[in-house]
Design a protein around this motif. Structure first.
Motif, PDB file in Angstrom:
ATOM      1  N   LEU A 137      34.376  31.873  44.008  1.00  0.00           N
ATOM      2  CA  LEU A 137      35.707  32.484  43.976  1.00  0.00           C
ATOM      3  C   LEU A 137      35.630  33.923  43.485  1.00  0.00           C
ATOM      4  O   LEU A 137      36.240  34.828  44.085  1.00  0.00           O
ATOM      5  N   GLU A 138      34.876  34.160  42.405  1.00  0.00           N
ATOM      6  CA  GLU A 138      34.765  35.520  41.882  1.00  0.00           C
ATOM      7  C   GLU A 138      34.007  36.418  42.857  1.00  0.00           C
ATOM      8  O   GLU A 138      34.263  37.623  42.916  1.00  0.00           O
ATOM      9  N   LEU A 162      32.220  38.878  33.691  1.00  0.00           N
ATOM     10  CA  LEU A 162      33.448  38.937  34.486  1.00  0.00           C
ATOM     11  C   LEU A 162      34.531  39.740  33.781  1.00  0.00           C
ATOM     12  O   LEU A 162      35.423  40.299  34.428  1.00  0.00           O
ATOM     13  N   GLN A 165      50.994  28.477  41.996  1.00  0.00           N
ATOM     14  CA  GLN A 165      49.764  29.249  42.137  1.00  0.00           C
ATOM     15  C   GLN A 165      48.552  28.427  41.694  1.00  0.00           C
ATOM     16  O   GLN A 165      47.483  28.488  42.306  1.00  0.00           O
ATOM     17  N   LYS A 190      45.329  27.387  44.004  1.00  0.00           N
ATOM     18  CA  LYS A 190      43.963  27.701  43.588  1.00  0.00           C
ATOM     19  C   LYS A 190      43.092  26.462  43.615  1.00  0.00           C
ATOM     20  O   LYS A 190      41.957  26.483  44.107  1.00  0.00           O
ATOM     21  N   GLU A 231      34.252  36.163  46.148  1.00  0.00           N
ATOM     22  CA  GLU A 231      35.244  36.500  47.164  1.00  0.00           C
ATOM     23  C   GLU A 231      36.196  37.589  46.671  1.00  0.00           C
ATOM     24  O   GLU A 231      36.681  38.404  47.448  1.00  0.00           O
ATOM     25  N   LYS A 232      36.448  37.603  45.371  1.00  0.00           N
ATOM     26  CA  LYS A 232      37.343  38.610  44.776  1.00  0.00           C
ATOM     27  C   LYS A 232      36.596  39.892  44.412  1.00  0.00           C
ATOM     28  O   LYS A 232      37.179  40.792  43.815  1.00  0.00           O
ATOM     29  N   ASP A 233      35.307  39.960  44.773  1.00  0.00           N
ATOM     30  CA  ASP A 233      34.463  41.129  44.497  1.00  0.00           C
ATOM     31  C   ASP A 233      34.294  41.389  43.006  1.00  0.00           C
ATOM     32  O   ASP A 233      34.014  42.535  42.598  1.00  0.00           O
ATOM     33  N   ASN A 234      34.446  40.353  42.199  1.00  0.00           N
ATOM     34  CA  ASN A 234      34.157  40.482  40.771  1.00  0.00           C
ATOM     35  C   ASN A 234      32.682  40.235  40.478  1.00  0.00           C
ATOM     36  O   ASN A 234      32.198  40.565  39.392  1.00  0.00           O
ATOM     37  N   ARG A 282      42.370  25.494  47.166  1.00  0.00           N
ATOM     38  CA  ARG A 282      41.388  26.377  47.791  1.00  0.00           C
ATOM     39  C   ARG A 282      39.975  26.050  47.332  1.00  0.00           C
ATOM     40  O   ARG A 282      39.031  26.002  48.125  1.00  0.00           O
ATOM     41  N   GLU A 330      36.829  24.751  49.608  1.00  0.00           N
ATOM     42  CA  GLU A 330      35.528  25.416  49.643  1.00  0.00           C
ATOM     43  C   GLU A 330      34.415  24.439  49.287  1.00  0.00           C
ATOM     44  O   GLU A 330      33.349  24.442  49.904  1.00  0.00           O
TER      45      GLU A 330
END
Length: 239
Positions: A127-128, A184, A46, A50, A130-133, A53, A57
């Motif tokens: 990244l956050e 966050l 994982q 990450k 994209e995760k809707d954080n 990714r 980006e």
């Protein structure tokens, strides 16, 4: 590749540990080792995904920026002949900077690490988001601040003011990340209720960058005035 090898190694070690320990402890207990090895391999995998990714980006963003810069330069080159034709006779010939003049300055290891940290914050925010954080406004405000920091830091290095350099380093390494990270950790409802606090902090940081920009402009203005006075003394009327 390195993480993949470690992941495979953790599975093998877990299997061997379980196999060997089965001669000394009950088999159900010995099975814990292969399970732990597999879990560790999953965690490593994982982490590898990450990192890959984030790198993808970052590469995509850099490629987009390079393409935009190239397109802008081509448009300038295409517009230059038209602008020259519209000028009155006797106008000065346009002087273009050489590649060595446009090359980014060497900032040194300390500042290079700060620029890398800015890239790390950028990756985290994207990244956050994209995760809707983080909502879109916070992401865009943060990226805007990071872009300004990337532009002004080389100028501040050339400005060579120890106090300002210390403050901009603290801003990047402590204050900026120190405002985003606690946000966050909040729950969804707490984020909605307190998002204005983070936005205000980003605004204050942006205002401070504007202040530093003003210092640099003042320095450039003083140099311009001094040079203009020197030129006037050397070549002005009556000299």
């Amino acid at each position: 590749m390195l993480r993949s090898k470690w992941g495979l190694a953790s599975v093998i070690v877990g299997y061997l540990a379980g196999l060997i320990s089965s001669y000394f402890i009950p088999v159900p207990v010995a099975l814990i080792f292969p399970v732990l090895g597999t879990m560790l391999a999953s965690v490593i995998r994982q982490a590898e995904l990450k990192v890959a990714r984030l790198a993808a980006e970052r590469d995509a963003a850099n490629a987009a920026a390079l393409a935009a810069a190239t397109q802008a330069q081509q448009q300038e080159l295409q517009a230059a002949p038209q602008a020259a034709g519209n000028r009155s006779r006797g106008s000065a010939e346009t002087v273009r900077p050489s590649a060595s003049e446009t090359k980014a300055p060497e900032l040194g290891p300390e500042w290079d690490s700060i620029m890398e940290y800015i890239g790390t914050i950028e990756d985290m925010v994207l990244l956050e988001g994209e995760k809707d954080n983080l909502d879109n406004e916070i992401v865009q405000r943060t990226l805007s601040v990071l872009v300004r920091l990337n532009r002004i830091i080389p100028q501040l290095v050339a400005f060579n003011n120890g106090e300002i350099n210390h403050k901009i380093q603290r801003l990047v390494l402590k204050d900026l990340n120190g405002a985003i990270t606690p946000f966050l950790h909040l729950s969804g409802e707490a984020k909605r209720q307190n998002r204005r606090l983070l936005l205000n902090s980003l605004r204050d940081i942006d205002n401070q960058i504007t202040t530093y920009t003003g210092f640099i402009e003042q320095k450039d203005l003083m140099e311009l005035k001094n040079k203009a006075e020197l030129i006037h003394q050397r070549y002005g009327a009556g000299n």
